[in-house]
Structures are given as structure tokens and as C-alpha cells.
Motif scaffolding. Structure first.
Motif, PDB file in Angstrom:
ATOM      1  N   ASP A 190       0.838  -1.205   0.000  1.00  0.00           N
ATOM      2  CA  ASP A 190       0.000   0.000   0.000  1.00  0.00           C
ATOM      3  C   ASP A 190       0.872   1.254   0.000  1.00  0.00           C
ATOM      4  O   ASP A 190       2.096   1.196   0.199  1.00  0.00           O
ATOM      5  N   ALA A 191       0.236   2.392  -0.189  1.00  0.00           N
ATOM      6  CA  ALA A 191       0.954   3.662  -0.074  1.00  0.00           C
ATOM      7  C   ALA A 191       1.480   3.820   1.348  1.00  0.00           C
ATOM      8  O   ALA A 191       0.882   3.342   2.316  1.00  0.00           O
ATOM      9  N   GLN A 192       2.622   4.471   1.464  1.00  0.00           N
ATOM     10  CA  GLN A 192       3.247   4.672   2.761  1.00  0.00           C
ATOM     11  C   GLN A 192       3.655   6.129   2.901  1.00  0.00           C
ATOM     12  O   GLN A 192       3.892   6.830   1.906  1.00  0.00           O
ATOM     13  N   ALA A 193       3.709   6.589   4.153  1.00  0.00           N
ATOM     14  CA  ALA A 193       4.111   7.970   4.414  1.00  0.00           C
ATOM     15  C   ALA A 193       4.960   8.012   5.668  1.00  0.00           C
ATOM     16  O   ALA A 193       4.782   7.194   6.592  1.00  0.00           O
ATOM     17  N   LEU A 194       5.873   8.975   5.716  1.00  0.00           N
ATOM     18  CA  LEU A 194       6.760   9.163   6.864  1.00  0.00           C
ATOM     19  C   LEU A 194       6.993  10.650   7.039  1.00  0.00           C
ATOM     20  O   LEU A 194       7.163  11.388   6.064  1.00  0.00           O
ATOM     21  N   ASP A 195       6.975  11.097   8.273  1.00  0.00           N
ATOM     22  CA  ASP A 195       7.264  12.499   8.588  1.00  0.00           C
ATOM     23  C   ASP A 195       7.911  12.520   9.966  1.00  0.00           C
ATOM     24  O   ASP A 195       7.927  11.500  10.675  1.00  0.00           O
ATOM     25  N   ALA A 196       8.448  13.659  10.354  1.00  0.00           N
ATOM     26  CA  ALA A 196       9.115  13.750  11.654  1.00  0.00           C
ATOM     27  C   ALA A 196       8.939  15.148  12.226  1.00  0.00           C
ATOM     28  O   ALA A 196       8.849  16.146  11.491  1.00  0.00           O
ATOM     29  N   VAL A 197       8.887  15.224  13.558  1.00  0.00           N
ATOM     30  CA  VAL A 197       8.837  16.497  14.275  1.00  0.00           C
ATOM     31  C   VAL A 197       9.794  16.400  15.458  1.00  0.00           C
ATOM     32  O   VAL A 197      10.214  15.308  15.859  1.00  0.00           O
TER      33      VAL A 197
END
Length: 372
Positions: A301-308
């Protein structure tokens, strides 16, 4: 009935009462608004559906007293468009509204079939209207939207006479929101009641611009009343009580992490876009290098990654939440930064404002178990 009233005052009064009109009235007359100009130089506007009532008034130049029951939603739509002075004239079968060149003639509903509005109980105590509206909005995010357990669709109001507090709480079994307000002048022994959440939220919002509100708390499943400067709303309390929350909230945490709320909200919203389901989990990984990594999606499936950025105390951990529930909690917090409190990745986390005190919002959120 014959009177003249300012368009803004009429629209405000009609709008306040019309918000309680049922979408599917149990009887045709309950779709009506009662206009009452028999109490001096004012027009009272009332609505009632056996569960919720609204009663408000506006100044008017009354030349002929009278009462009329008219279709409520139609009247609300009309009054929202009028400008200048509005003239109301009642004959035996019709109510005529005139404002400038506009003229509306409305049919009447049978006044004799309209039920008598309930009498609000004795005032329990007085609160700041803006503070009460904020507290209701904060906990209402956790109210259940399922009707299978009606008591979970309500907000619990619990008065502690010794502590001088009013505690508001709500849960849908996946999260629990709790907020406490000081209420030192409340003249009532310890009591609690569960008030339908949607109706309470509407009533609190409608009175939020007043300086104070008077509350009348029922003993159990009685009648709750909220009185503002010009408005009164009564709401029939729900049967039963919410699950006890005191034992659910941990008092000690193995890990705590502080995060800037706006940045975290934006990151959650971004990574949640790829979830194949609306409530697909968002994974949060807290590391010792001051980074919180957010991930969603897996496999083909589509995947996403982010960071704070974050400040972590304790060992690093990975935990997953329903993104909608997480965002509800973040939106309810009023600080610039918030603190997560964790006991383990499989047990509920506590969210609260970073600089908040013991009476501020506490939001308990169940994690989603992750499979390898």
C-alpha cells in the motif's frame, strides 16, 4: 399580536431557539417555534421537543399582545435574510412579517396542541460562560456517536462540594476526556448527571458570549438547565453513569515526551492521507535524538513518513493511534505544546497541555495494537 422588532434581535432569538428543533419531530407541532408577546415590551421565542427546550427573549415594541406557533425552520430561514425593522402582525390564520419591501405570510400551527415548557430547577451555581463553553467543547470530542449505549453519548457533570469543583468528562470506550472547573459558590451536595453531549455543546456555545451562566444540576436523570443573560435551555439527563475514570488514568509514567502541538497536528494529518482506512493507525516512534517519527501505511500500500522535534524522558518507544482520535485530543488542548505520558506501548497514553495544571484537560487515549 402586533409588534415591531429589530431584524438582528429577531434573527438572534429565532436562531437560538431553532437550533433545538428536532430533525424528525415526534409530533408536527414540535417543528414549530412559539412566539409569545404577552409579557411586556419583548418577544419570547421558545422551542421544545420533550427532551430539550430553548427559551429566549428580545426587546420589541408591542402594540397588541398575542401568541403564535409557526413553522420553525422556515421562520429561521426568513429572519436570517431580513434587514431593518421587522413588523409582525397576527390574524386568526396567518402571521405576516414585513421588512422594507419584503413581505412573508406564514401558516399557523395549532397552539392548543403545543406542550408546556418545563420549569428549570433552582440554580446550583454560576460559572464563567466562556470557561464553561471551552470545557464542554474540550470533553465533547470524546462523546460516543453510537446509540447502542445511550449513556456514552453524554457528558458527565460531577459536582464535588468539598473540593469546590465541577468536573466534566466523556468517553466512547476508546478515549476519555476529563476537565475540571472551580465552582466554589455552588449550593448543592455532591451530585452528578450525564447530559446529552450534542445538546449540551449547542447550549454552551450559544451562551459563550455571555459573562456568566447559571447551571441547575439534576439529581440523576432529572432536568438540567443552563441560563444565560437572555436565554434558558433545559435538557433531560440520561439514565446511568459513565465508567469511573479515576483508576484508568495512570499517576506515574515510564516515558514522557513533549511536542509542539501545531507541528504534530500537521504531521499526523499528512501521514494519515495514505491510510487505506479512515481509522488506519499512525505509528509514532520516539527516539533519544529528539525526533518523533510518524509513519502510516505498510506492505504494497501507499506509505508515508514524517518527523517532528520532541523532548523525551525515558526509553524510546513506538506506539500507534487512531489518527482521528489523536487529532481530536490535540485540537482540544489549548497550550502551544503538549506532553504525552506513557506507561507502555500497549497501554493507554495521557495527553495534556505542557504547562497545564491539575484541573486542565486530560485526554486518555487507547493505542492500537500492532502486528508484526
Amino acid at each position: 399580536m402586533k409588534l415591531t422588532i429589530d431584524h438582528a434581535d429577531l434573527a438572534a432569538a429565532v436562531g437560538y431557539a431553532a437550533r433545538t428543533l428536532p430533525s424528525r419531530p415526534p409530533a408536527p407541532v414540535l417543528a414549530g417555534l412559539l412566539l409569545d408577546a404577552t409579557g411586556g415590551e419583548r418577544l419570547c421565542v421558545r422551542a421544545f421537543d420533550y427532551e430539550v427546550s430553548a427559551d429566549t427573549a428580545a426587546s420589541a415594541a408591542v402594540t397588541k399582545p398575542g401568541r403564535a406557533l409557526v413553522p420553525g425552520r422556515l421562520l429561521a430561514d426568513i429572519t436570517a435574510t431580513l434587514r431593518g425593522d421587522v413588523h409582525l402582525d397576527l390574524d386568526d390564520t396567518r402571521l405576516t412579517l414585513r421588512a422594507g419591501s419584503a413581505r412573508f405570510t406564514l401558516p399557523l400551527l395549532p397552539l392548543e396542541e403545543y406542550p408546556t415548557l418545563p420549569e428549570p430547577g433552582t440554580t446550583t451555581g454560576t460559572l464563567s460562560a466562556p470557561a464553561f463553553a471551552e470545557a464542554v467543547a474540550q470533553v465533547a470530542c470524546a462523546v460516543s456517536r453510537e446509540e447502542a449505549l445511550p449513556v456514552l453519548t453524554g457528558v458527565s457533570l460531577r459536582h464535588d462540594h468539598e473540593a469546590g469543583t465541577l468536573t466534566l468528562s466523556a468517553t466512547d470506550r476508546y478515549r476519555y476526556a476529563v476537565r475540571t472547573l472551580p465552582w466554589k459558590n455552588a449550593a448543592l451536595p455532591d451530585t452528578s448527571a450525564v447530559i446529552p453531549g450534542r445538546a449540551l455543546l449547542d447550549a454552551a456555545k450559544a451562551a459563550a458570549d455571555d459573562a456568566t451562566v447559571d447551571l441547575a444540576l439534576p439529581a440523576g436523570s432529572g432536568l438540567f438547565a443552563l441560563r444565560g443573560e437572555q436565554h434558558t435551555t433545559t435538557i433531560r439527563a440520561l439514565d446511568g453513569e459513565l465508567p469511573k475514570y479515576a483508576a484508568l488514568f495512570p499517576t506515574e509514567f515510564a516515558h514522557t515526551a513533549t511536542v509542539e502541538i501545531a507541528a504534530l497536528k500537521s504531521a499526523v494529518q499528512r501521514v494519515a492521507l495514505v491510510s487505506p482506512k479512515k481509522d488506519g493507525p499512525v505509528r509514532l516512534t520516539f527516539t533519544h535524538d529528539g525526533t518523533l517519527v510518524l509513519e502510516s501505511g505498510s506492505g504494497d500500500d501507499a506509505q508515508a513518513l514524517d518527523a517532528v522535534d520532541t523532548a523525551l524522558n525515558g526509553d524510546g518507544l513506538t506506539i500507534a493511534f487512531n489518527p482521528t482520535f489523536l487529532l481530536d485530543g490535540l485540537n482540544a488542548l489549548t497550550d502551544e505544546s503538549m506532553t504525552f505520558g506513557f506507561t507502555s506501548p500497549t497501554k493507554p497514553a495521557v495527553l495534556r497541555g505542557h504547562s497545564s495544571d491539575a484541573q486542565a484537560l486530560r485526554y486518555l487515549l487507547m493505542p492500537i495494537r500492532q502486528t508484526d
